[in-house]
Design a protein around this motif. Structure first.
Motif, PDB file in Angstrom:
ATOM      1  N   LYS A  76     -34.938  12.570 -20.734  1.00  0.00           N
ATOM      2  CA  LYS A  76     -34.470  11.399 -21.478  1.00  0.00           C
ATOM      3  C   LYS A  76     -35.045  11.337 -22.891  1.00  0.00           C
ATOM      4  O   LYS A  76     -34.474  10.695 -23.772  1.00  0.00           O
ATOM      5  N   LYS A  77     -36.164  12.024 -23.119  1.00  0.00           N
ATOM      6  CA  LYS A  77     -36.750  12.055 -24.463  1.00  0.00           C
ATOM      7  C   LYS A  77     -36.024  13.022 -25.390  1.00  0.00           C
ATOM      8  O   LYS A  77     -36.166  12.931 -26.608  1.00  0.00           O
ATOM      9  N   GLY A  78     -35.230  13.943 -24.807  1.00  0.00           N
ATOM     10  CA  GLY A  78     -34.486  14.874 -25.654  1.00  0.00           C
ATOM     11  C   GLY A  78     -33.823  15.971 -24.848  1.00  0.00           C
ATOM     12  O   GLY A  78     -34.501  16.728 -24.135  1.00  0.00           O
ATOM     13  N   HIS A  79     -32.490  16.044 -24.945  1.00  0.00           N
ATOM     14  CA  HIS A  79     -31.740  17.069 -24.216  1.00  0.00           C
ATOM     15  C   HIS A  79     -30.470  17.402 -24.983  1.00  0.00           C
ATOM     16  O   HIS A  79     -30.048  16.654 -25.872  1.00  0.00           O
ATOM     17  N   ILE A  80     -29.860  18.517 -24.634  1.00  0.00           N
ATOM     18  CA  ILE A  80     -28.580  18.894 -25.229  1.00  0.00           C
ATOM     19  C   ILE A  80     -27.521  17.902 -24.752  1.00  0.00           C
ATOM     20  O   ILE A  80     -27.446  17.583 -23.567  1.00  0.00           O
ATOM     21  N   ASN A 128     -31.309  19.007 -32.673  1.00  0.00           N
ATOM     22  CA  ASN A 128     -30.043  18.343 -32.310  1.00  0.00           C
ATOM     23  C   ASN A 128     -30.031  17.845 -30.866  1.00  0.00           C
ATOM     24  O   ASN A 128     -29.009  17.925 -30.174  1.00  0.00           O
ATOM     25  N   LEU A 129     -31.161  17.325 -30.427  1.00  0.00           N
ATOM     26  CA  LEU A 129     -31.240  16.785 -29.076  1.00  0.00           C
ATOM     27  C   LEU A 129     -30.928  15.290 -29.087  1.00  0.00           C
ATOM     28  O   LEU A 129     -31.121  14.614 -30.092  1.00  0.00           O
ATOM     29  N   VAL A 130     -30.425  14.803 -27.983  1.00  0.00           N
ATOM     30  CA  VAL A 130     -30.119  13.383 -27.860  1.00  0.00           C
ATOM     31  C   VAL A 130     -31.103  12.730 -26.900  1.00  0.00           C
ATOM     32  O   VAL A 130     -31.641  13.375 -25.996  1.00  0.00           O
ATOM     33  N   LYS A 131     -31.323  11.422 -27.107  1.00  0.00           N
ATOM     34  CA  LYS A 131     -32.247  10.667 -26.275  1.00  0.00           C
ATOM     35  C   LYS A 131     -31.493   9.595 -25.503  1.00  0.00           C
ATOM     36  O   LYS A 131     -30.395   9.192 -25.890  1.00  0.00           O
ATOM     37  N   ASN A 132     -32.120   9.123 -24.430  1.00  0.00           N
ATOM     38  CA  ASN A 132     -31.543   8.023 -23.654  1.00  0.00           C
ATOM     39  C   ASN A 132     -32.327   6.745 -23.871  1.00  0.00           C
ATOM     40  O   ASN A 132     -33.556   6.760 -23.904  1.00  0.00           O
ATOM     41  N   GLU A 133     -31.587   5.658 -24.009  1.00  0.00           N
ATOM     42  CA  GLU A 133     -32.235   4.361 -24.116  1.00  0.00           C
ATOM     43  C   GLU A 133     -32.753   3.927 -22.750  1.00  0.00           C
ATOM     44  O   GLU A 133     -32.151   4.227 -21.715  1.00  0.00           O
TER      45      GLU A 133
END
Length: 443
Positions: free
Chosen positions: A276-280, A345-350
């Protein structure tokens, strides 16, 4: 009688070695054969026989690899129609293993080609029942409608199981030790005990299948409420019928790249908090952090055999163990590569505002991804809509997107998978994972 039981906990699988007078037989071996070689060496024994009780649906067996290495004969029912070198082992057939006699009983019900192996030495008797007789239950009869040399409808197999339970074990003693191929947690039955073995006498007294009952009552019980069937089951039946490739060369073919990225279907096995802190973007989070996690089961329940995918791991040191786990169900064939992340370019989750969710649950669409049978036993949220995890990739677009979505299971492992599937499928919709906070809402 020198019997060794080997357990692979993530698949709740038991395999066996029997040794007598320097000779060893292996029964229902898992994909990695090294432990059997080590046991043979420790007991100064030669592996001379490998016995398959049926073509397994939930794991890939190493019977062919052991045969190639040791020259041991593979035995199974002629009804299996196996495509590898073997000898038929059916009712009336027997094998001498040192001072132990092994004989076969045809025990259809879980599959048409199931056998039970009866081992006797002096006054001792042990029976290796495969997926026919479990501790506290019997094998499910609904896995061979589309796979295997012999196909059979579940109703036909349920009737076969009734005949097996009421006739096939009658001449065996109460003190016969029962050694099944699975324990609690396997999807090959629905109410398996967590005991690793039992006696036939105890099963006659305590297993529902042995109680005196009308045939229709037996059929209704065995056919009702069986778990879902993972995608990989049919694939593994066919793989085991042919014989799997040798493990080490098979996983050695899978490329590995550090600090890389990927497109397409991506399975990220890291801890959910790290994920959740950073993934493709679009990755699916099937955790393989614990040695006992149900990673293989959920990988094969979400990824179809016709899919190809990339695996994301924490570091290079974990590459071999993750490849081994993927290969337990034969999915190394679909694995394009294994990578660690580049960090770009990783995305995170709220994170869900738990207080707001507790105060205003109607402001969220709540998705319950537990199995159908779990939901039938009680819901945690009256407004929750049921979308079992094994179907979620196909049903995700049916979920309303006018509110933020909160995904829950029973403990947190599956909701990490489910929330990542919905994040991928419902691009632009806010998706929260209730995770282990679901325990706050359980009675």
């Amino acid at each position: 009688m020198n019997i060794k039981q080997f357990e692979y906990k993530p698949l709740a699988h038991y395999s066996y070695a029997i040794v007598s007078d320097g000779k060893m037989a292996v029964i229902d071996p898992e994909r990695n054969p090294e432990q059997y070689y080590a046991f043979a060496k420790a007991n100064a024994a030669d592996i001379v026989s490998i016995i398959e009780t049926h073509p397994h649906a939930d794991f890939v067996s190493s019977h062919l690899e052991i045969h190639k290495k040791t020259g041991a004969t593979i035995f199974n029912s002629k009804k299996m129609g196996a495509d590898y070198p073997h000898r038929s082992f059916d009712e009336g057939d027997s094998i001498e293993l040192g001072n132990i006699k092994l004989k076969a009983i045809n025990t259809p019900g879980h599959s048409p080609d199931s056998i039970t192996i009866v081992a006797t030495e002096g006054t001792e008797t042990a029976i290796f029942t495969g997926d026919t007789l479990f501790i506290g239950d019997v094998g499910r009869p609904d896995l061979r409608e589309k796979a295997g040399n012999m196909k059979a409808k579940r109703e036909e197999l349920a009737e076969m199981m009734f005949d097996t339970i009421t006739t096939k074990f009658n001449d065996l003693p109460d003190d016969a030790i029962v050694y099944p191929a699975h324990g609690a947690g396997s999807l090959c039955g629905k109410n398996l005990s967590d005991a690793a073995s039992s006696t036939l006498g105890d099963e006659r007294m305590g297993n529902w299948a042995f109680k005196k009952q009308p045939k229709q009552e037996f059929l209704d019980t065995i056919l009702e409420g069986q778990p879902f069937i993972p995608y990989y089951f049919e694939f593994d039946v066919e793989t085991n019928k042919k014989g799997a490739d040798n493990l080490e060369p098979a996983i050695a073919k899978v490329p590995f790249a550090e600090r890389s990225t990927a497109k397409g279907l991506i399975i990220d096995v890291r801890n959910e908090k790290t994920f959740k802190k950073g993934h493709i973007k679009g990755s699916i989070n099937i955790q393989a952090v614990s040695e006992n996690s149900k990673f293989e089961t959920w990988l094969g329940s979400i990824i179809k055999p016709e899919d190809t995918f990339t695996l994301v791991i924490d570091n290079k040191e974990k590459n071999d163990i993750l490849l081994q786990r993927v290969a337990k169900i034969g999915y190394e064939k679909m694995l394009r590569k294994v990578i660690t992340l580049s960090g770009e370019n990783l995305v995170k989750n709220e994170k869900l505002d738990l207080d707001d969710f507790k105060k205003n649950p109607d402001n969220y669409t709540i998705v319950d991804i537990r199995n159908k049978s779990e939901v039938e036993n009680g819901k945690f949220f009256d407004s929750a809509i049921s979308h079992p995890l094994n179907d979620l990739r196909d049903t995700a677009t049916e979920i309303p997107t006018d509110k933020p979505i909160v995904v829950h299971c029973a403990g947190g492992y599956r909701s990490a998978v489910g929330s990542s599937i919905l994040e991928k499928s419902l691009n632009g919709t806010i998706v929260y994972d209730l995770s282990d906070d679901v325990k706050d809402f359980q009675d």
